[in-house]
Design a protein around this motif. Structure first.
Motif, short mmCIF file in Angstrom:
data_model
loop_
_atom_site.label_atom_id
_atom_site.label_comp_id
_atom_site.label_asym_id
_atom_site.label_seq_id
_atom_site.Cartn_x
_atom_site.Cartn_y
_atom_site.Cartn_z
N VAL A 175 0.81 -1.21 0.00
CA VAL A 175 0.00 0.00 0.00
C VAL A 175 0.85 1.27 0.00
O VAL A 175 0.49 2.27 -0.64
CB VAL A 175 -1.01 -0.01 1.16
CG1 VAL A 175 -0.32 0.12 2.52
CG2 VAL A 175 -2.06 1.08 0.98
N GLU A 176 2.00 1.26 0.68
CA GLU A 176 2.82 2.47 0.67
C GLU A 176 3.38 2.72 -0.72
O GLU A 176 3.40 3.87 -1.20
CB GLU A 176 3.94 2.35 1.70
CG GLU A 176 3.44 2.46 3.13
CD GLU A 176 4.57 2.49 4.14
OE1 GLU A 176 4.39 3.16 5.18
OE2 GLU A 176 5.63 1.87 3.89
N HIS A 177 3.85 1.67 -1.38
CA HIS A 177 4.36 1.85 -2.75
C HIS A 177 3.25 2.35 -3.67
O HIS A 177 3.48 3.26 -4.48
CB HIS A 177 4.91 0.53 -3.28
CG HIS A 177 5.18 0.57 -4.75
ND1 HIS A 177 6.32 1.14 -5.29
CD2 HIS A 177 4.43 0.15 -5.82
CE1 HIS A 177 6.26 1.07 -6.60
NE2 HIS A 177 5.15 0.47 -6.95
N LEU A 178 2.07 1.76 -3.56
CA LEU A 178 0.98 2.15 -4.45
C LEU A 178 0.61 3.62 -4.28
O LEU A 178 0.26 4.31 -5.24
CB LEU A 178 -0.24 1.26 -4.22
CG LEU A 178 -0.07 -0.20 -4.64
CD1 LEU A 178 -1.28 -1.02 -4.20
CD2 LEU A 178 0.12 -0.33 -6.15
N GLN A 179 0.70 4.12 -3.04
CA GLN A 179 0.40 5.53 -2.81
C GLN A 179 1.43 6.45 -3.47
O GLN A 179 1.14 7.64 -3.67
CB GLN A 179 0.34 5.82 -1.30
CG GLN A 179 -0.87 5.21 -0.63
CD GLN A 179 -0.85 5.44 0.87
OE1 GLN A 179 -1.24 6.52 1.34
NE2 GLN A 179 -0.40 4.45 1.62
N SER A 180 2.58 5.92 -3.82
CA SER A 180 3.60 6.74 -4.49
C SER A 180 3.39 6.83 -6.00
O SER A 180 4.05 7.62 -6.67
CB SER A 180 4.99 6.16 -4.21
OG SER A 180 5.22 4.96 -4.96
N ARG A 181 2.48 6.02 -6.52
CA ARG A 181 2.20 6.03 -7.95
C ARG A 181 1.10 7.05 -8.27
O ARG A 181 0.17 7.24 -7.47
CB ARG A 181 1.75 4.64 -8.44
CG ARG A 181 2.70 3.50 -8.08
CD ARG A 181 4.12 3.77 -8.57
NE ARG A 181 4.15 3.98 -10.02
CZ ARG A 181 5.13 4.61 -10.66
NH1 ARG A 181 6.14 5.13 -10.00
NH2 ARG A 181 5.08 4.72 -11.96
N PRO A 182 1.16 7.70 -9.43
CA PRO A 182 0.16 8.73 -9.72
C PRO A 182 -1.24 8.19 -9.94
O PRO A 182 -2.22 8.92 -9.77
CB PRO A 182 0.71 9.39 -11.00
CG PRO A 182 1.64 8.38 -11.59
CD PRO A 182 2.22 7.62 -10.44
N ASP A 183 -1.35 6.93 -10.32
CA ASP A 183 -2.68 6.33 -10.56
C ASP A 183 -2.56 4.84 -10.22
O ASP A 183 -1.93 4.09 -10.96
CB ASP A 183 -3.11 6.52 -12.00
CG ASP A 183 -4.51 5.98 -12.28
OD1 ASP A 183 -5.26 5.76 -11.31
OD2 ASP A 183 -4.85 5.78 -13.46
#
Length: 254
Positions: free
Chosen positions: A123-131
């Motif tokens: 989840v932390e990595h995904l929050q770093s992606r723009p979409d």
């Protein structure tokens, strides 16, 4: 979610809905990584479908999830879609604990703790992606119970409410939460299900689900037409009749 241009990780996708969805998403222009416990299946998938990436992962094992997460993010730093596909289904008799307790615990470990641990890992990595997207996988049986699979029904109801809750919590991030809600599909989830006339053909299910993803990018739930009989019984006011039909009972539950 957007239907193309993603990097997608699907743990639990060496067969059934998971593999079919992986192939369909790859055909739509996504980089797709399949995950599973059995290296021989992963090797076969890599040989038969050279465009797919593979990662060894056992979603019942927290250590395996940690190792797989590091592997996936090292090789696929653009990852922006996680599909928590892994799941099991057991027939259980709850009259005596010796007949159901071990089964129930394994179902909850795979179907509930597995997705929770996977989401925690990414989840932390995904929050770093723009979409980004987290796709959970519940079931029509989250809304209408099948008498012979109590733990499975409960596990999928938990996934539904987890999805609803995460969508609220992550609304202030770039991460969307989409819930895939399959009906009975012709897979090996239960003995005989692959040839069941009641179950939806796998190819038809995946084709309809992917088309819904393409045409309804803001959908919160992906519901093929066949699952709506189970999904909306209570809302329609015919819940008892739906339960009876699914369980081949008379309207009084006998």
């Amino acid at each position: 979610m957007n239907i193309s241009g993603n990097t997608v990780f699907i743990p639990g996708s060496t067969s059934g809905i998971g593999l079919a969805l992986a192939l369909a998403l790859h055909a739509r222009g996504n980089t797709v990584v399949v995950g599973g416990r059995r290296t021989e299946l992963l090797d076969r998938i890599a040989a038969e479908h050279p465009g797919l990436g593979t990662v060894v992962i056992d979603t019942t094992d927290p250590a395996s999830i940690r190792v797989a997460t590091e592997d996936v993010l090292a090789r696929y730093p653009d990852l922006n879609v996680l599909v928590t596909m892994a799941g099991i289904m057991h027939i259980e008799d709850w009259h005596r604990p010796a007949d159901f307790l071990a089964s129930a615990e394994s179902v909850v470990t795979t179907n509930v703790l597995g997705p929770i641990r996977l989401i925690a890992a990414f989840v932390e990595h995904l929050q770093s992606r723009p979409d980004a997207t987290i796709m959970t996988v519940s079931s029509g049986l989250a809304f209408t119970p099948l008498r012979i699979t109590p733990s499975y029904n409960a596990s999928k109801a938990a996934i539904h409410m987890l999805s609803e809750s995460l969508r609220l919590q992550l609304a202030d991030t770039t991460v969307k939460v989409v819930e895939l809600v399959p009906p009975s599909v012709r897979t090996a989830l239960l003995p005989g299900q692959e040839s069941s006339e009641f179950a939806m053909p796998l190819e038809d299910f995946v084709a309809e689900a992917v088309e819904l993803l393409a045409t309804r990018p803001d959908a919160k739930e992906i519901q093929v037409e066949q699952v709506k009989f189970l999904r909306y019984g209570e809302a329609r006011g015919d819940y008892d009749e739906v339960v009876a039909t699914v369980n081949h009972l008379d309207p009084h539950g006998r």
